[in-house]
Design a protein around this motif. Structure first.
Motif, short mmCIF file in Angstrom:
data_model
loop_
_atom_site.label_atom_id
_atom_site.label_comp_id
_atom_site.label_asym_id
_atom_site.label_seq_id
_atom_site.Cartn_x
_atom_site.Cartn_y
_atom_site.Cartn_z
N LYS A 144 0.69 -1.30 0.00
CA LYS A 144 -0.10 0.02 0.13
C LYS A 144 0.82 1.59 0.06
O LYS A 144 0.23 2.49 -0.35
N TYR A 145 2.22 1.34 0.19
CA TYR A 145 3.01 2.35 0.57
C TYR A 145 3.88 2.54 -0.75
O TYR A 145 4.97 3.04 -0.78
N GLY A 146 3.71 1.42 -1.78
CA GLY A 146 4.59 1.61 -2.97
C GLY A 146 5.86 0.87 -2.94
O GLY A 146 6.80 0.79 -3.74
N ASN A 147 6.14 0.18 -1.74
CA ASN A 147 7.29 -0.73 -1.65
C ASN A 147 7.24 -1.82 -2.52
O ASN A 147 5.96 -2.67 -2.74
N LEU A 148 8.44 -2.33 -3.20
CA LEU A 148 8.35 -3.42 -4.03
C LEU A 148 9.24 -4.66 -3.82
O LEU A 148 10.29 -4.44 -3.22
N PRO A 176 7.36 6.83 -5.38
CA PRO A 176 6.45 6.66 -6.32
C PRO A 176 5.42 7.66 -6.74
O PRO A 176 5.04 8.43 -5.87
N SER A 177 5.31 7.72 -8.02
CA SER A 177 4.26 8.81 -8.34
C SER A 177 3.34 8.10 -9.21
O SER A 177 2.23 8.85 -9.21
N PHE A 211 -2.85 4.12 -10.39
CA PHE A 211 -3.03 4.21 -8.90
C PHE A 211 -1.91 5.40 -8.79
O PHE A 211 -0.88 5.77 -9.39
N ARG A 212 -2.14 6.38 -7.75
CA ARG A 212 -1.51 7.52 -7.19
C ARG A 212 -1.07 6.96 -5.75
O ARG A 212 -1.77 6.27 -5.22
N PHE A 213 -0.59 8.23 -4.95
CA PHE A 213 -0.14 8.08 -3.75
C PHE A 213 -0.54 9.43 -3.02
O PHE A 213 -0.59 10.70 -3.40
N SER A 217 -0.53 10.86 3.74
CA SER A 217 -0.22 9.41 4.27
C SER A 217 0.58 8.44 3.35
O SER A 217 1.19 7.44 4.01
N LYS A 218 0.99 8.94 1.93
CA LYS A 218 1.33 8.21 0.93
C LYS A 218 0.92 6.80 1.05
O LYS A 218 1.66 5.93 0.28
N GLU A 219 -0.32 6.70 1.33
CA GLU A 219 -0.84 5.55 0.88
C GLU A 219 -1.62 5.44 -0.57
O GLU A 219 -1.97 6.34 -1.03
#
Length: 293
Positions: free
Chosen positions: A109-113, A184-185, A194-196, A200-202
């Motif tokens: 959910k926070y864009g970690n890969l 991530p953008s 999807f965006r963030f 919260s950067k979620e």
């Protein structure tokens, strides 16, 4: 007559959507495959002054044949510069690249890969591609773009292994970690965009591809996905975009089923040679029509 293509594949829609994320005059660090097709598409349409770099060391290349890997010598054709990988990544780590584009096996959910292993590491149930340049790009590029298939087992609450940092634990955790890039953008999948969230950067759903409903996207995510109040529909690819993509990848190596043909133990090499020989005239004509030399 509409400027949008009447027929296109889902992969072509993903690539065209990703191409629109690039801006003119940017320096872009991209991988081989659909990401490179998307970057080249942008370069041949709305971003003619964008500079593309690939992991093998080529900066600003203009190949006349389809690239099959980062070490393909074709990638050096007409490049501004061909430099060692350590120099390329050194420049990237110093913040010289505006945008990076990579894929992943898992995202949270926070864009970690995660591109290392499913089920944790080192005792992974499945080992995948590995980090490559993923950590460097995610840590240092001005902004990160992600392109991947949408599946519930891939969109999970927390990645099994953190290969490439997104926004870590959300909020200002990335900033506190001292990472150079902005994170991530955008994430482009075969279901939507999807965006963030700024604070919260979620991750949240911004757009759905034509024919896809928000509830279908939610069903393909393992957490309670935030959704824009009225998700817009993704813009279809234009006729020009589809024509360019099919010229760049005439055998569907990345945008179709061509990888299976190349993997054939008996016919794979002959198919590979055909790709090299037959893609050249069409790409030469395309690049010259766009002002290339």
């Amino acid at each position: 007559m509409s400027r949008y293509a009447e027929e296109y594949t889902l992969t072509e829609l993903m690539a065209a959507t990703m191409a629109r994320e690039f801006r003119n005059q940017e320096t872009a660090f991209v991988g081989i495959g659909p990401p490179l097709i998307a970057a080249m598409l942008a370069n041949l349409t709305h971003a003619p002054d964008m500079t593309i770099a690939v992991e093998g060391g080529a900066v600003g290349s203009a190949p006349r044949r389809l690239l099959t890997c980062i070490a393909d010598s074709t990638i050096d054709e007409r490049a501004y510069s061909c430099i060692p990988m350590w120099r390329l990544f050194g420049d990237q780590q110093r913040g010289f690249y505006d945008v990076g584009l990579i894929g992943a096996a898992q995202i949270d959910k926070y864009g970690n890969l995660n591109t290392t292993g499913i089920g944790g590491y080192p005792r992974s149930k499945v080992r995948v591609a590995g980090s490559g340049g993923g950590n460097d790009i995610g840590s240092s590029a001005g902004r990160l773009l992600v392109m991947m298939r949408q599946e519930k087992r891939r969109f999970i609450d927390r990645v099994d292994y953190l290969t490439t940092p997104g926004f870590l634990d959300g909020g200002d955790s990335r900033l506190k970690a001292g990472l150079r890039g902005d994170g991530p953008s955008g994430v482009i999948t075969d279901m939507g965009v999807f965006r963030f969230a700024p604070d919260s950067k979620e991750m949240y759903l911004e757009k759905c591809h034509p024919g896809v409903r928000p509830e279908q996207v939610q069903a393909s995510v393992s957490w309670d996905l935030k959704i824009a109040p009225q998700p817009a529909a993704t813009e279809p690819p234009t006729t020009e975009q589809v024509e360019i993509m099919r010229t760049l990848d005439p055998f569907g190596l990345y945008l179709g089923n061509g990888r299976a043909a190349m993997a054939d133990p008996e016919k794979g090499f002959a198919f590979y040679m055909r790709v090299l020989e037959e893609s050249y005239p069409a790409m030469e004509k395309l690049l010259r029509s766009k002002g290339g030399q």
